[in-house]
Design an enzyme around this catalytic site. Structure first.
Site, PDB file in Angstrom:
ATOM      1  CB  CYS A  86     -36.284   8.395 -30.038  1.00 39.23           C
ATOM      2  SG  CYS A  86     -37.784   9.386 -30.116  1.00 39.23           S
ATOM      3  CG  HIS A 194     -34.693   9.589 -34.498  1.00 39.11           C
ATOM      4  ND1 HIS A 194     -35.007   8.268 -34.259  1.00 39.11           N
ATOM      5  CD2 HIS A 194     -35.665  10.310 -33.911  1.00 39.11           C
ATOM      6  CE1 HIS A 194     -36.118   8.194 -33.559  1.00 39.11           C
ATOM      7  NE2 HIS A 194     -36.548   9.424 -33.326  1.00 39.11           N
ATOM      8  CD  GLU A 196     -32.513   6.375 -35.940  1.00 41.02           C
ATOM      9  OE1 GLU A 196     -31.711   7.067 -35.304  1.00 41.02           O
ATOM     10  OE2 GLU A 196     -33.695   6.186 -35.582  1.00 41.02           O
TER      11      GLU A 196
END
Lengths: 230, 86
Positions: A86, A194, A196
Site C-alpha cells: 500500500c 494488504h 497482512e
C-alpha cells in the site's frame, strides 16, 4: 531468517505486518524507525501501509528521502527481499525502485473492501506458494491506488512477467488492472492490497499467508544453500 | 546574493486521467457552464530561493521540480521566477 518492518511517522500497518510475519513464519521481526541507516542484518524488509509523513506533497514522496529508504535501496541492490504494501508500494515507486506511479482512484473514493486478485506470476520469491492464475481474496484500503505507467513500461512489465497480481475487477482504474508488480531483479514487490490483513479465518480470508511463507521459504533455501557451500 | 520569488505549478500530464478535474467539469456543466472543458486540477507552490544569478536560481528551481516538487512519471510543471526588490 530475520525481518525488518520500517516505521515512518504516519505508518499505521507496521504492527499488523510484523504480527502477520510472526504468525505465518515464526520468524524474528524488528520494527525499525525511519532514521535507520543500516539494514544489512535483515533478510527481508517490509515497507508497511499508512500515510508516511502525512502523504504530504504526494503519497510516499517525502519518505523517499528518509535514511531507511536509502538503506532499503542498498539492500534491494544486494538482492534482499523488499515488500512494499500500500503506502509502501507508493514509497517504492517514488523511490524509483519500481516503475510507474499510484494516482487517485478513478472514482475519487477511498475503498476499503475484500477484492479478488489473480496471480499472474508464481515463480517470484513472493508468489511461489500460489498457483498461476489462482484467484485469491485480499483486502484493499486506499484512495490512491490507480497504477499508472506509460504503455511501453506496462508492455515491458507484462512481457517480463513482472505483473505479480492483477485485480479480477479493478477497484481503482489501474492500467492493465495491475495490483502488484515486481522490480527488475524480482526481489522487490509492491502491491496495493494488504496480505497482512488476510492471515487468519476471522479476517475473512487466509490467502495472504502464502505470500509471507513464500518469502520465508525462498530465504531459508538460500541460507541453506549458502551453508552447504560454506 | 540575490533573492528570487518563485511560483511553481504542478499538474497531471495530459495523457493521465484526472478524476478531480473530471468531477469539477461535470459540476460546472450541471451549473450551466456548458462551455467549460478540459478541467485539470493542480498544485500551486510558492517559495523563495537565493542565488548569485538568475540563471543559477532557475537551475536550482528546475532541479527541485524534477526531483521533489513534481513526479515526472505522472506530472508536469511550470514556474515563474522574479527577483525580489528589497
Amino acid at each position: 531468517m530475520k525481518w525488518a518492518v520500517v516505521v515512518f511517522p504516519g505508518s499505521n500497518c507496521d504492527e499488523d505486518a510484523a504480527q502477520a510475519v510472526r504468525e505465518t513464519t515464526g520468524d524474528v521481526v524488528d520494527l525499525v524507525w525511519h532514521d535507520a541507516t543500516d539494514l544489512s542484518e535483515y533478510d527481508a524488509i517490509i515497507l508497511p501501509g499508512g500515510f508516511s509523513y502525512g502523504d504530504y506533497l504526494r503519497s510516499g514522496a517525502i519518505a523517499r528521502f528518509s535514511p531507511a529508504v536509502e538503506a532499503v535501496r542498498r539492500e534491494a541492490g544486494a538482492g534482499k527481499l523488499v515488500l512494499g504494501i500500500c503506502n509502501g508500494f507508493q514509497v517504492l515507486t517514488e523511490s524509483h525502485l519500481l516503475p510507474g506511479a499510484l494516482l487517485r482512484n478513478n472514482h475519487l473514493q477511498f475503498r476499503c473492501e475484500m477484492v479478488e486478485l489473480v496471480v499472474d506470476n508464481n515463480t517470484s520469491p513472493f508468489t511461489r506458494a500460489y498457483q498461476l492464475g489462482e484467484r485469491i481474496q485480499i483486502p484493499i484500503a486506499h484512495g490512491e491506488g490507480r497504477f499508472h505507467a506509460d504503455p511501453e513500461t506496462v508492455e515491458d512489465l507484462r512481457k517480463r512477467g513482472r505483473i505479480a497480481f492483477r485485480y479480477a475487477h479493478s477497484p481503482n482504474g489501474s492500467v492493465a488492472d495491475i495490483a502488484g508488480i515486481l522490480g527488475e531483479g524480482g526481489n522487490v514487490l509492491g502491491l496495493m492490497p494488504h496480505p497482512e490483513r488476510a492471515i487468519v479465518d476471522w479476517m475473512g480470508s487466509v490467502d495472504g499467508r502464502r505470500l509471507f511463507q513464500s518469502m520465508h521459504q525462498y530465504v531459508e533455501e538460500g541460507l541453506a544453500d549458502a551453508r552447504a557451500n560454506a | 546574493m540575490k533573492t528570487f520569488d518563485v511560483e511553481v505549478r504542478v499538474w497531471l500530464k495530459p495523457s493521465v486521467f484526472d478524476p478531480q478535474g473530471h468531477a469539477v467539469e461535470q459540476a460546472l456543466h450541471t451549473l450551466g457552464f456548458d462551455g467549460a472543458q478540459n478541467v485539470r486540477i493542480g498544485k500551486y507552490m510558492h517559495l523563495t530561493v537565493t542565488g548569485e544569478t538568475e540563471a543559477e536560481a532557475r537551475k536550482s528551481v528546475e532541479q527541485m521540480c524534477e526531483r521533489v516538487l513534481s513526479n515526472p512519471v505522472m506530472e508536469t510543471y511550470a514556474y515563474e521566477l522574479k527577483e525580489t526588490v528589497v
